[in-house]
Write an enzyme that holds these catalytic residues in place. Structure first.
Site, PDB file in Angstrom:
ATOM      1  N   CYS A 138       0.841  -1.204   0.000  1.00 27.56           N
ATOM      2  CA  CYS A 138       0.000   0.000   0.000  1.00 27.56           C
ATOM      3  C   CYS A 138       0.880   1.260   0.000  1.00 27.56           C
ATOM      4  O   CYS A 138       1.774   1.387  -0.820  1.00 27.56           O
ATOM      5  CB  CYS A 138      -0.959  -0.038   1.193  1.00 27.56           C
ATOM      6  SG  CYS A 138      -2.157   1.322   1.254  1.00 27.56           S
ATOM      7  N   ASP A 292      -9.339  -4.771  -5.631  1.00 28.43           N
ATOM      8  CA  ASP A 292      -8.766  -3.726  -4.780  1.00 28.43           C
ATOM      9  C   ASP A 292      -9.448  -2.383  -5.063  1.00 28.43           C
ATOM     10  O   ASP A 292      -9.363  -1.869  -6.174  1.00 28.43           O
ATOM     11  CB  ASP A 292      -7.269  -3.619  -5.055  1.00 28.43           C
ATOM     12  CG  ASP A 292      -6.539  -2.727  -4.059  1.00 28.43           C
ATOM     13  OD1 ASP A 292      -7.210  -1.977  -3.321  1.00 28.43           O
ATOM     14  OD2 ASP A 292      -5.298  -2.794  -4.026  1.00 28.43           O
ATOM     15  N   HIS A 321      -7.665  -5.324  -1.249  1.00 33.77           N
ATOM     16  CA  HIS A 321      -6.458  -4.600  -0.870  1.00 33.77           C
ATOM     17  C   HIS A 321      -5.715  -5.280   0.280  1.00 33.77           C
ATOM     18  O   HIS A 321      -4.488  -5.337   0.285  1.00 33.77           O
ATOM     19  CB  HIS A 321      -6.837  -3.171  -0.476  1.00 33.77           C
ATOM     20  CG  HIS A 321      -5.679  -2.252  -0.286  1.00 33.77           C
ATOM     21  ND1 HIS A 321      -4.898  -1.821  -1.332  1.00 33.77           N
ATOM     22  CD2 HIS A 321      -5.160  -1.680   0.841  1.00 33.77           C
ATOM     23  CE1 HIS A 321      -3.949  -1.024  -0.875  1.00 33.77           C
ATOM     24  NE2 HIS A 321      -4.084  -0.928   0.438  1.00 33.77           N
TER      25      HIS A 321
END
Length: 375
Positions: A138, A292, A321
């Site tokens: 991320c 995601d 995600h």
């Protein structure tokens, strides 16, 4: 289960579900034994204990500035850290810590040029390896890429970038925060941004799923006798642990990534140095998830055209995600592929050429390691 027995089970289902929700804080996460290698300000570098190290190149795990990095080590039996250790890797993890009063001035440049740079140096020093592999997830992936772009031919031999935002054009976050009416500077003047606010915004991206579907599914699983209580509580505890986002870093992240889209446009600068993704020549593995909604794969794919690596691979898998790497299927569907990719690139070989400021012992980017502790 007959209709009558199903109805009779309702009171028990409600009691069991309530008990699970009320005792979630008791769940054990981040249980793999580890040692503190180094600390500075709020950041801590951990090394995980292992007697099975077979690969000379250590792995440094880097998570986002929101939520806690223990998602890498969620719970026994479902821990990426545990898995890597079992595969013979020397594993380190950078914990950014929890910003408090007085940390509002922490910026993206501080995280990349200081905390991350020092964590890399201490990983090398402690492991005895001149090069490392970096696994970013991320925001942590974006920060990892920024660091590596500032240090080409340097300490990072391999990069694994998980669900990384690169080109934010058209993303929901950009639609929310990119508009002129969203004054990020005014928000940042309030100080550190409470983690609950960031979490609330994230959950608004899928409000029904986050606020209704998850609880309904839990209720159904309890009723059917199929609930994984340990797994549910571990993930729920991690999801609800939301550290503040340092004010200056929040302002920079929103402005640079979502208002101005600097990274993909080659306009990102940290302390006067341009973050040029074209300088990345490491072995690079990019991993995206088809569901995601935080960093849609469309926002990551432009990265593949920007780097200058002769060893570039892209894996696209089912998942969201977080579920991509921390879901119940991750151990079989993605962890082995990442470990295999790292293994063949983590054997001893002559180190690549380094810039002078990347040579071991050279502290061009550091002046004081603060409260450094030996492991």
């Amino acid at each position: 289960m007959t209709l009558v027995s199903s109805v009779l089970r309702v009171p028990r289902t409600l009691i069991e579900t309530t008990n699970i929700l009320l005792t979630t804080d008791d769940a054990v996460i981040g249980a793999t034994p580890k040692e503190v290698v180094w600390t500075h300000r709020n950041a801590t570098l951990y090394r995980y204990r292992s007697t099975e190290r077979r690969h000379p190149v250590p792995v440094l795990l880097v998570f986002a500035l929101i939520n806690r990095p223990m998602i890498f080590d969620l719970r026994p039996g479902n821990s990426f850290v545990e898995y890597l250790l079992g595969r013979g890797f020397d594993v380190f993890l950078l914990d950014w810590g929890v910003p408090g009063p007085g940390d509002e001035d922490m910026g993206i440049d501080d995280y990349v040029c200081d905390e991350l740079a020092w964590a890399v140096r201490e990983t090398r020093r402690t492991s005895g390896s001149s090069e490392i592999s970096m696994v970013g997830w991320c925001i942590g992936a974006a920060l990892t890429a920024m660091y590596a772009a500032l240090h080409p031919h340097g300490q990072a031999r391999n990069l694994v970038l998980l669900t990384m935002p690169v080109d934010t054009e058209g993303s929901l976050y950009r639609n929310w925060t990119g508009r002129d009416t969203f004054d990020v500077e005014e928000v940042a003047e309030l100080g550190n941004i409470p983690g609950r606010i960031v979490d609330f915004a994230n959950k608004l991206m899928k409000p029904v799923q986050n606020h209704v579907t998850t609880k309904r599914r839990l209720l159904e699983q309890v009723h059917d006798g199929t609930v994984n209580r340990v797994g549910y509580q571990a993930m729920s505890k991690w999801v609800e642990d939301n550290p503040p986002f340092a004010g200056r870093a929040f302002s920079q992240w929103i402005r640079w990534m979502y208002k101005e889209n600097r990274l993909v446009r080659g306009r990102m600068e940290l302390r006067g140095r341009r973050v040029d993704l074209g300088r990345l020549d490491q072995s690079i593995l990019v991993v995206t998830a088809d569901a995601d909604h935080i960093a849609p794969r469309e926002s990551t794919l432009p990265f593949l055209q920007l780097v200058n690596s002769d060893d570039l691979e892209h894996m696209d898998r089912k998942g969201g995600h977080i579920g991509l790497m921390a879901g119940s299927k991750a151990r079989k569907e993605i962890w082995p592929d990442i470990a295999d990719w790292l293994a063949v690139r983590s054997q001893a070989e002559p180190a690549r050429r380094r810039d002078d400021d990347d040579a071991p012992g050279h502290d061009s980017d550091t002046h004081d390691l603060g409260d450094r502790r030996g492991a």
